[in-house]
Design an enzyme around this catalytic site. Structure first.
Site, PDB file in Angstrom:
ATOM      1  N   ARG A 103       0.879  -1.185   0.000  1.00  0.00           N
ATOM      2  CA  ARG A 103       0.000   0.000   0.000  1.00  0.00           C
ATOM      3  C   ARG A 103       0.911   1.227   0.000  1.00  0.00           C
ATOM      4  O   ARG A 103       1.770   1.375   0.873  1.00  0.00           O
ATOM      5  CB  ARG A 103      -0.920   0.027   1.215  1.00  0.00           C
ATOM      6  CG  ARG A 103      -1.703   1.325   1.303  1.00  0.00           C
ATOM      7  CD  ARG A 103      -2.807   1.305   2.324  1.00  0.00           C
ATOM      8  NE  ARG A 103      -3.940   0.517   1.856  1.00  0.00           N
ATOM      9  CZ  ARG A 103      -5.147   0.555   2.413  1.00  0.00           C
ATOM     10  NH1 ARG A 103      -5.385   1.353   3.426  1.00  0.00           N
ATOM     11  NH2 ARG A 103      -6.127  -0.193   1.953  1.00  0.00           N
ATOM     12  N   HIS A 130      -7.621   0.997  -6.378  1.00  0.00           N
ATOM     13  CA  HIS A 130      -7.812   0.119  -5.200  1.00  0.00           C
ATOM     14  C   HIS A 130      -8.459  -1.181  -5.720  1.00  0.00           C
ATOM     15  O   HIS A 130      -9.607  -1.485  -5.403  1.00  0.00           O
ATOM     16  CB  HIS A 130      -8.691   0.813  -4.168  1.00  0.00           C
ATOM     17  CG  HIS A 130      -8.638   0.203  -2.804  1.00  0.00           C
ATOM     18  ND1 HIS A 130      -7.886  -0.926  -2.508  1.00  0.00           N
ATOM     19  CD2 HIS A 130      -9.245   0.566  -1.635  1.00  0.00           C
ATOM     20  CE1 HIS A 130      -8.041  -1.220  -1.237  1.00  0.00           C
ATOM     21  NE2 HIS A 130      -8.852  -0.349  -0.687  1.00  0.00           N
ATOM     22  N   GLN A 133     -10.304  -3.850  -3.374  1.00  0.00           N
ATOM     23  CA  GLN A 133     -11.642  -3.487  -2.884  1.00  0.00           C
ATOM     24  C   GLN A 133     -12.713  -3.875  -3.903  1.00  0.00           C
ATOM     25  O   GLN A 133     -13.805  -4.322  -3.546  1.00  0.00           O
ATOM     26  CB  GLN A 133     -11.703  -1.977  -2.613  1.00  0.00           C
ATOM     27  CG  GLN A 133     -13.033  -1.510  -2.066  1.00  0.00           C
ATOM     28  CD  GLN A 133     -13.312  -2.016  -0.662  1.00  0.00           C
ATOM     29  OE1 GLN A 133     -12.463  -1.889   0.212  1.00  0.00           O
ATOM     30  NE2 GLN A 133     -14.495  -2.575  -0.437  1.00  0.00           N
ATOM     31  N   ASP A 217     -17.313   7.055  -1.344  1.00  0.00           N
ATOM     32  CA  ASP A 217     -16.070   6.952  -0.571  1.00  0.00           C
ATOM     33  C   ASP A 217     -15.924   8.258   0.209  1.00  0.00           C
ATOM     34  O   ASP A 217     -16.663   9.220  -0.047  1.00  0.00           O
ATOM     35  CB  ASP A 217     -14.882   6.730  -1.532  1.00  0.00           C
ATOM     36  CG  ASP A 217     -13.606   6.324  -0.815  1.00  0.00           C
ATOM     37  OD1 ASP A 217     -13.646   6.092   0.417  1.00  0.00           O
ATOM     38  OD2 ASP A 217     -12.552   6.254  -1.475  1.00  0.00           O
ATOM     39  N   CYS A 257     -16.380   1.488   0.866  1.00  0.00           N
ATOM     40  CA  CYS A 257     -15.210   0.658   1.178  1.00  0.00           C
ATOM     41  C   CYS A 257     -14.826   0.736   2.651  1.00  0.00           C
ATOM     42  O   CYS A 257     -14.130  -0.144   3.148  1.00  0.00           O
ATOM     43  CB  CYS A 257     -14.042   1.043   0.284  1.00  0.00           C
ATOM     44  SG  CYS A 257     -13.513   2.745   0.463  1.00  0.00           S
ATOM     45  N   ARG A 285     -13.694  -8.794   1.890  1.00  0.00           N
ATOM     46  CA  ARG A 285     -12.289  -8.479   1.621  1.00  0.00           C
ATOM     47  C   ARG A 285     -11.440  -9.711   1.927  1.00  0.00           C
ATOM     48  O   ARG A 285     -10.490 -10.035   1.208  1.00  0.00           O
ATOM     49  CB  ARG A 285     -11.809  -7.293   2.485  1.00  0.00           C
ATOM     50  CG  ARG A 285     -12.513  -5.975   2.240  1.00  0.00           C
ATOM     51  CD  ARG A 285     -12.272  -5.466   0.826  1.00  0.00           C
ATOM     52  NE  ARG A 285     -10.860  -5.347   0.504  1.00  0.00           N
ATOM     53  CZ  ARG A 285     -10.070  -4.333   0.845  1.00  0.00           C
ATOM     54  NH1 ARG A 285     -10.556  -3.311   1.519  1.00  0.00           N
ATOM     55  NH2 ARG A 285      -8.781  -4.307   0.494  1.00  0.00           N
TER      56      ARG A 285
HETATM   57  N1   CP Z   1     -11.361  -0.205   2.462  1.00  0.00           N
HETATM   58  C1   CP Z   1     -10.080  -0.306   2.871  1.00  0.00           C
HETATM   59  O1   CP Z   1      -9.159  -0.461   2.056  1.00  0.00           O
HETATM   60  O2   CP Z   1      -9.925  -0.318   4.205  1.00  0.00           O
HETATM   61  P1   CP Z   1      -8.527  -0.154   4.944  1.00  0.00           P
HETATM   62  O3   CP Z   1      -7.987   1.213   4.561  1.00  0.00           O
HETATM   63  O4   CP Z   1      -8.871  -0.257   6.406  1.00  0.00           O
HETATM   64  O5   CP Z   1      -7.614  -1.257   4.482  1.00  0.00           O
END
Ligand code: CP
Length: 300
Positions: A103, A130, A133, A217, A257, A285
């Site tokens: 990430r 992303h 997701q 989001d 998300c 997830r």
């Molecule tokens: N939706 C999501 O990616 O959550 P986190 O940032 O907690 O990983």
């Protein structure tokens, strides 16, 4: 013959058939009484330069459930971005583990890392996309409503990484995507033009009209925290609330998300509305990411 390594930096790295197989397998793993030990002896490294709850827990627990092992590197633990060339770290980790999950706020860092790595690299979220997701979102929709192909999806909010991944998903899964974002926060026009399945609507109401799925989001994603005051004002007409969902199809679903900011991009009560499936989405997830790991690590 073993195939060459694959990366998952965006949804466009896989074919529509491969993506459908991963979400199908995710649902299978979700309902399995016993988790298959398909990743026995496999190791993953997770490098998180930005905070995470869902993505990180899903990968760590997912590796464990399938018999594998995960090592977590926070920014304080990792040498990434501290002077060691990215290519050197990619080559070192390629000697030690089976997959690297990153990430970062830099899609180009991911691409540079993946180019030097001889093992799969997964985008656990960047400023551009992303994709993990979206696996959970599509899996959840299809578990509840059947194939998403031909359906209408509405994205209301910031034309940023989640919106960009929905644009990719519209192409890959063959659904119609309607986007509503404030002026100045629309998605990249080149990306919008990359598929005929995407339309930019004039208002949130227009975007959700007839939608089978409505998604939003946060208004200030990671990296934009300093802009909250300005954004709150311009995003206010784009809040997703019960009244807005009433403009959508009769059996519309709502997804986010998470984390969600109640009273901002969603009303105080929307997550408890029967149309909201955000907690099944979050749980998926885990299962969709297990299916992704199996696909990348076991497909000879
Ligand atoms: N939706 C999501 O990616 O959550 P986190 O940032 O907690 O990983």
């Amino acid at each position: 013959m073993a195939r060459s390594k694959r990366d998952f930096l965006s949804l466009l790295d896989f074919s529509p058939e491969e993506l459908k197989e991963i979400t199908r397998r995710g649902s299978e793993l979700r309902s399995a009484d016993h988790q298959p030990q398909t990743l026995t002896g496999k190791s993953a490294v997770l490098i998180f330069q930005l905070n995470s709850t869902r993505t990180r827990v899903a990968f760590e627990v997912g590796m464990k459930q399938l018999g594998g092992h995960a090592v977590i590197l926070s920014p304080a633990d990792s040498q990434l971005g501290r002077g060691e060339p990215i290519e050197d770290m990619a080559r070192v980790l390629s000697e030690m583990v089976d997959v690297v999950i990153i990430r970062t706020s830099s899609q180009s860092l991911l691409e540079q890392f993946a180019a030097a790595s001889s093992i799969p690299v997964i985008n656990a979220m960047s400023e551009r996309y992303h994709p993990c997701q979206l696996l959970a979102d599509i899996q959840t929709f299809e578990e509840l409503k059947g194939p998403i192909e031909g359906k209408t999806v509405s994205f209301v909010g910031d034309g940023y990484n989640m919106c960009n991944s929905y644009i990719n998903a519209a192409l890959q899964w063959g659904f119609h995507l309607k986007i509503a974002s404030p002026e100045g926060y629309l998605p990249d026009p080149e990306l919008v033009k990359s598929t005929n399945n995407v339309e930019v609507a004039g208002s949130a109401e227009q975007a959700v009209k007839g939608a089978d799925l409505v998604v939003t989001d946060v208004w200030s994603s990671m990296g934009h925290e300093g802009e909250e005051d300005t954004r709150t004002e311009v995003f206010e007409p784009f809040q997703v609330n019960e009244r807005l969902l009433d403009h959508a199809g009769n059996d519309v679903l709502f997804m986010h998300c998470l984390p969600a900011h109640r009273g901002e991009e969603v009303s105080e009560t929307l997550l408890e509305d029967p149309r909201s499936v955000v907690f099944q989405e979050a749980g998926n997830r885990l299962h969709s990411q297990k299916a992704l790991l199996e696909f990348l690590l076991n497909s000879d």
